[in-house]
Design a protein around this motif. Structure first.
Motif: not given
Ligand code: SF4
Length: 616
Positions: A234-245
């Motif tokens: 779900n986090s990929f859906t919301v933020d893509g992989t930018a959430g990993s920064i």
């Protein structure tokens, strides 16, 4: 009945011939598809020592046996011998191109030879046309797709193409497989360029029918539920992989100033919140994928206002952002789109640019080399200059177009000390100095330093693997973890799973999807054995090309230079640590201490006296 289409399409560009080859049932049984097919076919067909840019090299587009069905998050891969590393290379792409290979009636495309003049291939169901690319040679990737659609009068064809960088044989050129999907790594675009092949265009109308339609539908349903119920997905859906920064920055893994450090003061300018603020408009997905990690964006303000952009995913936000000291995500989005248009792998381009800037700071590259352009961290215009000269191979760009390993060797001095690569592949955006298991994963990855072959960071930072504690900074037990992860992911790469789907879909579900698709019994144990077979097959290829234990190493920046500050200040993966890690890893694999599979291991995997499974 099975989900295989039963045919591989073999194309020789030199004499403009093509032929359909029956899929060898043993190839399907032992190697399943995708990476597995590519590993065995490359080993069988390529003469040892073959120049990657010669007409002898082969370029394969390989889907997996469930690609093109309703199963969610499956893709395709390009397999060839890399001009950047000299190793086996597999590079994965999303979008719709891999599905269309199946709809054309094939389980894979194998392309060899070299066209006498710039060309593109148009494959429409069973028909193969060799068409001139004279009018589109030199166009960027986006313009190429448009021009081909106009030429064919069909805006629904699926296209894989190269940009100017591939035409100029830049060692880290990519293949574009849609607006925002690429086979990015290891220079597959240069191989395509060396064949004078601007594009492969597909139009198919066949359907993929699984062996057990009801069982397959149930497995697909299960996979969907596992994806939509999973928090990470779900986090990929919301933020893509930018959430990993933010995660990477907090854990001191984020490459900063050519990997000098693992934290960046400007990380909040690159993260998901910054991207949301500046340009996301809506989600986009590869064929049938419920995750939809992609984003269409429009830069809303600043000097690149109104530029249509994709999400700046983690790897490129880091390599073209923090690694180059750039904290303005709008500048990064512009530069990443430029890489896509020119046909440059943004990850390698970021690594090369970071290397060039540091070389300039240290006087190994001078203003004379750059025509007066000052190279400094944080300067997007300087990076823009570098991308342009690399793609056109003008001046300094001709040297940098060969990648950091070759550039460092030619520059001399202490350039090799800050050339951050493994086996020639510029490192991905996960600095491993405080996570030695990740260091081992990079050192032993089959295509050179790659985070997609095993990602033990999750367990090293999480402190646990399979219910047992994991010491983040320690080496013990990491060899076994890395070997296990590599085997599992190699198995899933025969199905050509998307990397993100694997965080939600369970191993038993993947086994069930495969079993019901191809009509052969699969459980998790058999899946693991498949992955190990494929991993060993690739190792045999790389050993045959002359790679040894000495090549399973890390750049000096990670072995010799401790992290300078931050929560893990002082951490590094010393050569002594790496040696311990390798010993344990090779032992876990059943290899000798030189990294060679033993006869016993090959026998166990059915590889010892396996004949060629493809004959021309
Ligand atoms: S998760 Fe993203 S990259 Fe993977 S298949 Fe879905 S949309 Fe494509």
């Amino acid at each position: 009945m099975s989900a295989y289409m039963g045919k591989l399409l073999y194309i020789n560009l030199s004499d403009k011939t093509s032929r359909e080859m029956d899929l060898n049932p043993d190839l399907a049984k032992q190697f399943v598809g995708g990476k597995g097919f590519g590993a065995k076919i490359l080993y069988d067909l390529l003469p040892p020592g073959c120049d990657p840019l010669s007409e002898q090299n082969i370029l394969m587009f390989m889907p997996g046996p469930v690609t093109g069905t309703l199963a969610p998050a499956f893709r395709g891969c390009v397999v060839t011998k890399s001009p950047l590393t000299g190793t086996f290379a597999d590079s994965y792409f999303g979008g719709h191109f891999a599905q269309e290979i199946r709809y054309c009636g094939y389980d894979g495309l194998i392309i060899t030879g070299r066209a006498a003049e710039p060309s593109y291939l148009y494959i429409s169901d069973g028909k193969v046309e060799f068409r001139t690319a004279a009018g589109i040679w030199g166009l960027d990737t986006f313009a190429t797709v448009e021009a081909i659609r106009t030429d064919l009068g069909d805006d629904t064809v699926k296209t894989a193409c190269i940009g100017p960088a591939g035409e100029k044989l830049v060692s880290f050129a990519l293949i574009n497989c849609e607006f925002n999907r690429h086979a990015g790594r290891a220079g597959t675009g240069a191989v395509m360029g060396s064949k004078n092949l601007k594009a492969v265009v597909l139009r198919g109308s066949k359907t993929v029918v699984p062996a057990d339609p009801a069982g397959f539908a149930a497995a697909v349903d299960q996979a969907y539920r596992e994806l939509v119920d999973d928090e990470t997905i779900n986090s990929f859906t919301v933020d893509g992989t930018a959430g990993s920064i933010d995660f990477a920055n907090d854990e001191q893994l984020l490459p900063t100033h050519n990997y000098y450090n693992g934290q960046f003061e400007g990380a909040s300018g690159l993260n998901a919140a910054a991207q949301r603020k500046h340009f996301w408009l809506r989600n986009v997905a590869c064929a049938g994928c419920p995750i939809a990690c992609g984003k269409v964006g429009l830069i809303k303000t600043g000097r690149h206002k109104l530029l249509v952009s994709d999400i700046v995913e983690y790897e490129t936000a880091s390599m073209v952002g923090s690694n180059l000291g750039i904290s303005n995500v709008r500048e990064v989005a512009y530069l990443v789109k430029k890489c896509d248009a020119l046909g440059l792998d943004g990850m390698s381009a970021g690594g090369v640019a970071g290397f060039a800037i540091e070389a300039y700071q240290k006087g190994l590259i001078t203003a004379e080399d750059t025509g007066g352009v000052e190279l400094k961290f944080g300067d997007a215009d300087a990076v823009n200059y570098l991308l342009e000269v690399i793609a056109s191979r003008k001046g300094l760009g001709d040297l940098l177009a060969r990648g950091v390993k070759a550039a460092a060797a030619e520059l001399g001095g202490d350039a090799v000390a800050f050339a951050v690569h493994v086996k020639g592949l510029e490192s991905p955006a996960w600095g491993p100095r405080s996570v030695p298991g990740m260091g081992l994963a990079l050192a032993t990855a089959d295509r050179g330093g790659c985070h997609q072959r095993a990602f033990p960071i999750l367990y090293e930072c999480g402190g646990e693997w399979e219910g047992k504690p994991v010491d983040r900074l320690g080496t013990k037990g990491k060899g076994k973890i890395v070997a296990h992860l590599q085997n599992y992911l190699a198995a899933l790469d025969t199905l050509v799973k998307c990397d993100f789907g694997q965080y939600g879909v369970k191993d038993v579900t993947y086994a069930r999807l495969l079993e019901t698709a191809v009509g052969e019994k699969y459980d998790v144990e058999k899946l693991m054995l498949l992955g190990e077979r494929v991993w060993n097959q690739v190792r045999l290829f790389n050993l045959r090309e002359g790679f040894t234990r000495a090549d399973d190493t890390l750049p000096k920046r990670f072995t010799n230079e401790p992290l300078p500050e931050g929560p893990y200040a002082g951490a590094r993966v010393s050569l002594e640590d790496l040696s311990l890690l390798l010993d344990e890893y090779y032992t876990a694999r059943g290899w000798d201490l030189e990294g060679r599979p033993t006869a016993e291991k090959l026998n166990q995997l059915g590889l010892e006296s396996l004949p060629k499974l493809i004959n021309l």
